[in-house]
Motif scaffolding. Sequence first.
Motif, PDB file in Angstrom:
ATOM      1  N   ARG A  49      49.893  36.311 119.909  1.00 36.24           N
ATOM      2  CA  ARG A  49      49.838  35.468 121.109  1.00 36.24           C
ATOM      3  C   ARG A  49      48.490  34.753 121.156  1.00 36.24           C
ATOM      4  O   ARG A  49      47.472  35.310 120.752  1.00 36.24           O
ATOM      5  CB  ARG A  49      49.995  36.306 122.383  1.00 36.24           C
ATOM      6  N   LEU A  50      48.486  33.522 121.690  1.00 33.44           N
ATOM      7  CA  LEU A  50      47.263  32.747 121.880  1.00 33.44           C
ATOM      8  C   LEU A  50      47.091  32.457 123.361  1.00 33.44           C
ATOM      9  O   LEU A  50      48.030  31.990 124.017  1.00 33.44           O
ATOM     10  CB  LEU A  50      47.311  31.441 121.090  1.00 33.44           C
ATOM     11  N   ILE A  51      45.907  32.736 123.881  1.00 34.39           N
ATOM     12  CA  ILE A  51      45.589  32.492 125.287  1.00 34.39           C
ATOM     13  C   ILE A  51      44.348  31.622 125.368  1.00 34.39           C
ATOM     14  O   ILE A  51      43.326  31.933 124.747  1.00 34.39           O
ATOM     15  CB  ILE A  51      45.343  33.823 126.054  1.00 34.39           C
ATOM     16  N   GLU A  52      44.427  30.522 126.108  1.00 32.42           N
ATOM     17  CA  GLU A  52      43.263  29.657 126.308  1.00 32.42           C
ATOM     18  C   GLU A  52      42.596  29.983 127.641  1.00 32.42           C
ATOM     19  O   GLU A  52      43.250  30.450 128.576  1.00 32.42           O
ATOM     20  CB  GLU A  52      43.673  28.186 126.285  1.00 32.42           C
ATOM     21  N   GLY A  53      41.291  29.717 127.732  1.00 39.67           N
ATOM     22  CA  GLY A  53      40.589  29.975 128.974  1.00 39.67           C
ATOM     23  C   GLY A  53      39.117  29.639 128.872  1.00 39.67           C
ATOM     24  O   GLY A  53      38.658  29.050 127.879  1.00 39.67           O
ATOM     25  N   LEU A  54      38.374  30.024 129.898  1.00 38.64           N
ATOM     26  CA  LEU A  54      36.929  29.835 129.909  1.00 38.64           C
ATOM     27  C   LEU A  54      36.260  30.890 129.032  1.00 38.64           C
ATOM     28  O   LEU A  54      36.737  32.020 128.935  1.00 38.64           O
ATOM     29  CB  LEU A  54      36.390  29.945 131.333  1.00 38.64           C
ATOM     30  N   SER A  55      35.156  30.516 128.420  1.00 36.62           N
ATOM     31  CA  SER A  55      34.482  31.418 127.485  1.00 36.62           C
ATOM     32  C   SER A  55      34.131  32.764 128.112  1.00 36.62           C
ATOM     33  O   SER A  55      34.366  33.818 127.523  1.00 36.62           O
ATOM     34  CB  SER A  55      33.219  30.752 126.930  1.00 36.62           C
ATOM     35  N   ASP A  56      33.537  32.742 129.302  1.00 37.69           N
ATOM     36  CA  ASP A  56      33.134  33.998 129.938  1.00 37.69           C
ATOM     37  C   ASP A  56      34.335  34.908 130.164  1.00 37.69           C
ATOM     38  O   ASP A  56      34.252  36.130 129.978  1.00 37.69           O
ATOM     39  CB  ASP A  56      32.431  33.725 131.272  1.00 37.69           C
ATOM     40  N   ASP A  57      35.459  34.313 130.573  1.00 39.87           N
ATOM     41  CA  ASP A  57      36.668  35.108 130.805  1.00 39.87           C
ATOM     42  C   ASP A  57      37.209  35.686 129.499  1.00 39.87           C
ATOM     43  O   ASP A  57      37.675  36.829 129.453  1.00 39.87           O
ATOM     44  CB  ASP A  57      37.749  34.254 131.474  1.00 39.87           C
ATOM     45  N   LEU A  58      37.141  34.895 128.427  1.00 37.05           N
ATOM     46  CA  LEU A  58      37.632  35.361 127.127  1.00 37.05           C
ATOM     47  C   LEU A  58      36.778  36.518 126.613  1.00 37.05           C
ATOM     48  O   LEU A  58      37.306  37.523 126.111  1.00 37.05           O
ATOM     49  CB  LEU A  58      37.615  34.218 126.122  1.00 37.05           C
ATOM     50  N   ILE A  59      35.466  36.386 126.729  1.00 32.45           N
ATOM     51  CA  ILE A  59      34.574  37.450 126.268  1.00 32.45           C
ATOM     52  C   ILE A  59      34.808  38.723 127.076  1.00 32.45           C
ATOM     53  O   ILE A  59      34.835  39.827 126.533  1.00 32.45           O
ATOM     54  CB  ILE A  59      33.108  36.989 126.350  1.00 32.45           C
ATOM     55  N   ARG A  60      34.996  38.562 128.380  1.00 32.13           N
ATOM     56  CA  ARG A  60      35.275  39.718 129.242  1.00 32.13           C
ATOM     57  C   ARG A  60      36.592  40.388 128.829  1.00 32.13           C
ATOM     58  O   ARG A  60      36.703  41.624 128.811  1.00 32.13           O
ATOM     59  CB  ARG A  60      35.337  39.268 130.701  1.00 32.13           C
ATOM     60  N   ALA A  61      37.590  39.580 128.477  1.00 32.52           N
ATOM     61  CA  ALA A  61      38.884  40.127 128.077  1.00 32.52           C
ATOM     62  C   ALA A  61      38.796  40.872 126.750  1.00 32.52           C
ATOM     63  O   ALA A  61      39.461  41.897 126.557  1.00 32.52           O
ATOM     64  CB  ALA A  61      39.922  39.010 127.985  1.00 32.52           C
ATOM     65  N   VAL A  62      37.975  40.383 125.818  1.00 29.09           N
ATOM     66  CA  VAL A  62      37.744  41.125 124.569  1.00 29.09           C
ATOM     67  C   VAL A  62      37.084  42.458 124.872  1.00 29.09           C
ATOM     68  O   VAL A  62      37.456  43.501 124.338  1.00 29.09           O
ATOM     69  CB  VAL A  62      36.874  40.300 123.598  1.00 29.09           C
TER      70      VAL A  62
END
Length: 287
Positions: free
Chosen positions: A123-136
């Motif tokens: 799956r690919l999810i787009e978003g804001l960088s801060d949100d992506l880093i938090r999700a990782v």
Amino acid sequence: MELHQLRYVIAVVDAGTFTAGAQTVRVSQSGVSTQIAKLERELGVTLFDRTSRRVSLTEEGRSLLPAIRQALSGLDAVTDTANAIRGVMTGSLRVGAVTGLTWDPLVDALAVMHDSHPGIDVRLIEGLSDDLIRAVRDGGLDVAVAGWAGAAPADLLTRVIVEDALCAVLAPDHPWASSTTLDTARLLTADLISLPVGTGARGALDAAAARIGMTATPRWEVTTPAQVSLLARRGIGVGALSENTAAGFDGVVAVPLADTAARSSLGVVSRREPSAAAQAFRSLLGL
């Protein structure tokens, strides 16, 4: 406590509602709700705030979420290892990317994973960088291509793709278009066109403003670099983007900032102990 209950919790968190979460795990909404309520009674805490249309975690739920993800990750690792012994790769791969990113190696790696490993749910999810880093960090994503200003996240595996200086993006007939550099203070007096808080370029802009005791207050805040370029080209404001990003757009002029510390990085981020699928994906990206 049962394994499927933990998976239902994660499905609801990632999907945002009980209905969407139930669809993800292919169980009725009532079944998911019943099992999560049973888990809450067993744990003695309420995991979800159900008072709004889009459910959210309670404070106790947010505290427990990393442990739940870690428990499921550990169990998935057992399966991954067994599959590796058999020469088969299964499981899931959640990849994040900054909104509007056009980076061919990412698309190529996604295509290879999709075609060569049909047992992996990609799956690919787009978003804001801060949100992506938090999700990782909390396990919602396995790998992300994200931006940051300043030091890279120290608790994660990171590899910089490009480090870039911030620049002003101007219409060719703008009075500043012939400048060799632009002071940050002068930039901040313009009708700023900026990406939102949580992006690498915005982080670099805010940091540059803070270094001179000012605050960046964009008049136009948009979600993609392309929109920054379009508005700047019409002359209704001055954009702020990384130099490499700005170079990809026609009809605008990029003027470097005099503050050489105004920089951001774009890179690949993953946890320090990536899953087999995440490690395979990183390898496809040349990491």
